[in-house]
Design a protein around this motif. Sequence first.
Motif, short mmCIF file in Angstrom:
data_model
loop_
_atom_site.label_atom_id
_atom_site.label_comp_id
_atom_site.label_asym_id
_atom_site.label_seq_id
_atom_site.Cartn_x
_atom_site.Cartn_y
_atom_site.Cartn_z
N UNK A 150 41.52 40.39 42.09
CA UNK A 150 40.08 40.16 42.22
C UNK A 150 39.81 38.75 42.77
N UNK A 151 40.65 37.78 42.34
CA UNK A 151 40.47 36.40 42.79
C UNK A 151 40.72 36.19 44.27
N UNK A 152 41.35 37.16 44.93
CA UNK A 152 41.54 37.07 46.38
C UNK A 152 40.55 37.94 47.15
N UNK A 153 39.58 38.50 46.41
CA UNK A 153 38.55 39.35 47.04
C UNK A 153 37.15 38.77 46.86
N UNK A 199 34.81 43.13 51.49
CA UNK A 199 34.29 44.50 51.43
C UNK A 199 34.65 45.23 52.72
N UNK A 200 35.16 46.44 52.61
CA UNK A 200 35.43 47.28 53.78
C UNK A 200 36.27 46.53 54.82
N UNK A 205 28.85 37.24 52.92
CA UNK A 205 28.16 36.41 51.92
C UNK A 205 27.48 37.33 50.92
N UNK A 206 27.63 37.02 49.63
CA UNK A 206 27.00 37.82 48.56
C UNK A 206 25.79 37.07 48.01
#
Length: 648
Positions: A150-153, A199-200, A205-206
């Motif tokens: 998760x830390x690399x995503x 993502x995908x 940016x979130x």
Amino acid sequence: MSAQRPVFPEVDPDEVSSNPSGNRTFGEVVERRMSRRAALKGGTVAAAGFLVAAQLGSTAVAAEPTRAPAGRGGGRHPLLGFDPVSVSRDDTLVVPEGYQTQVLIPWGTPIRPSGPRWSKDASNSAAEQAQQVGMNHDGMHFFPLGNGREGSRRGMLVVNHEYVDQQLLFPDGDEEMTTEKVDKAVAAHGVSVVEIERRDGGWRVAESRRARRITGDTPVDFSGPVRASHPSLRAADRPAGTLNNCSNGYTPWGTYLTCEENWNNYFGTEDADWEPTPSQARYGVSSAGGGYRWHEADSRFDLAANPNEINRFGWVVEIDPMKPDAKPVKRTALGRVKHEGCTVTESRGRVVAYTGDDQDGDYIYKFVGDGNWRVQRALGRSPLDHGTLYVARFEDDGNGEWLPLVHGRGPLTRQNGWADQADVLLRTREAADAVGATRMDRPEWIAVNPRNQDVYCTLTNGSGWNNAVNPRKPNPYGHIVRWTEKRRDNTSTTFEWDIFVLAGDPEYDPAVELDETNVFGSPDGLAFDEDGRLWILTDVSNSSQNLPSRGYDNIGNNQLLVADPDTGEIRRFLTGPRGAEITSVAFTPDQKTLFVNVQHPGEATTAWGAPSPENPRAVSNWPDFDPEGRPRSATVVITRTDGGVIGA
Ligand code: FEO
Ligand code: CA
Ligand code: CA
Ligand code: CA
């Protein structure tokens, strides 16, 4: 091979020394070392042999018995597993076969997707700019959110915005300076903190409660020996802002360090009676400033009207990327210079922070914390507030010493006019002059090899200070110096140094051991990844890029290279667009995403001309290639098509 030598480029103000001290320079050290060896061996052959060894650092170093044994990548991944790319003069970004790129957060991108949209005619207001990514991306770090995969995503990407190109920032250029323009320029400086996610197959940016802009006007705190209440810092307005945020660092406790480099350029005055103090002159402060002319519209930047404001700049600034409400803190114990980065490592539980002062003839510093940093943190004290600041002296014989900048020690006494430690830190350059530091060819980034704690520093170019670690005089191409602290303990006060690589074009300088796969000049950014690859980033000035008169015609646009620190092998990984510099790299923890900052594409160059309000695209139109747009600094995301480790 041509006997013709390139003339020394006279571009950046950094290339002009403001150091009048008589301190010995690296060149003087080399000459002394050479002549001593010649005397010992009784001949010029030995002296010439030494010169070659000194200049061809990597070869000389490989045979050095005190170095750690090689061992590539800790046995995990091959260090150099890609085919080098060619030099390029094109307005494009090139990466090796098997790699792909994506442009992320160019200047003007809203830091939250719901924020104000970018206007390609540069008509965004100052208030909009303060909610958008700033200009001229420099230092950067990726702080993972979550553990494991998760830390690399997902993570916080923190990016410096070093300066502004006012021809590109304003729709009508900067012939006329107004308060609104100053406000927009100030808002385009500082730091962007954005949350990004994978993502995908791509990064975006979130929406984030942690996202924020820190600008030249964000309220800040001061900590360490120089407080905001110090008489030299008091002014009518609250302490605010960080400016000229060049290189960076990060701490083991998860904070970001942004570094104030050419802060003197923002201040000026039209008051004919104003004169710089000796300390201001030593920092290059002048009535004309660096050409921004903000002082014409905003008295905050007027040296005569607001004399203390400038003393609030020149520091390393700590930012917590996870606490959006926490004020940035200027850590004054690290000294006041034109900071190029603040590279933190750890030894025997203590923090050690290396910083270069990027001006021709200036110095390399390190800060060593008092006691264990975890204990300090548990006691509610910052490990960066309590410790000793040192400056480097490089001796003839390959040894070196760290000289303490401590009030009351050596020449830094009350009798000699040093009031206290705050005074020493406010006038760090003069204190370093007084203790006898070694003048250098523009120290830029510093990187510590995670596998053996060796320290590397880029010396981007300079006049060649007549000593061993600056072996070329003049030095238009720069080099990388390396040192090993005594007992491989980074808190030690002595070290041994050598030259890792001499940059440049062998066609102009036969001492250079590079070829078409790796020829480069003016190294600037420098970083190790976790496997121990050394990433080298270049900043050939726009008055030299691609020009034969500068000896840069075979070197092309600015580039990113990777070195194996054990063998000295170097391969070119990336070339940038026209007029741009490659400023920094950052990695996800799995090393499968590389972030690269591309700064000032399309800036005025001798080779291609200059952008103007009528034609902002005169030099480059990267990365949008919009026929009505303008070039923009950006972060580039690089991944492998097979999803592997970058560089391996
Ligand atoms: Fe901002 Fe010395 O580079
Ligand atoms: Ca730099
Ligand atoms: Ca530079
Ligand atoms: Ca630069």
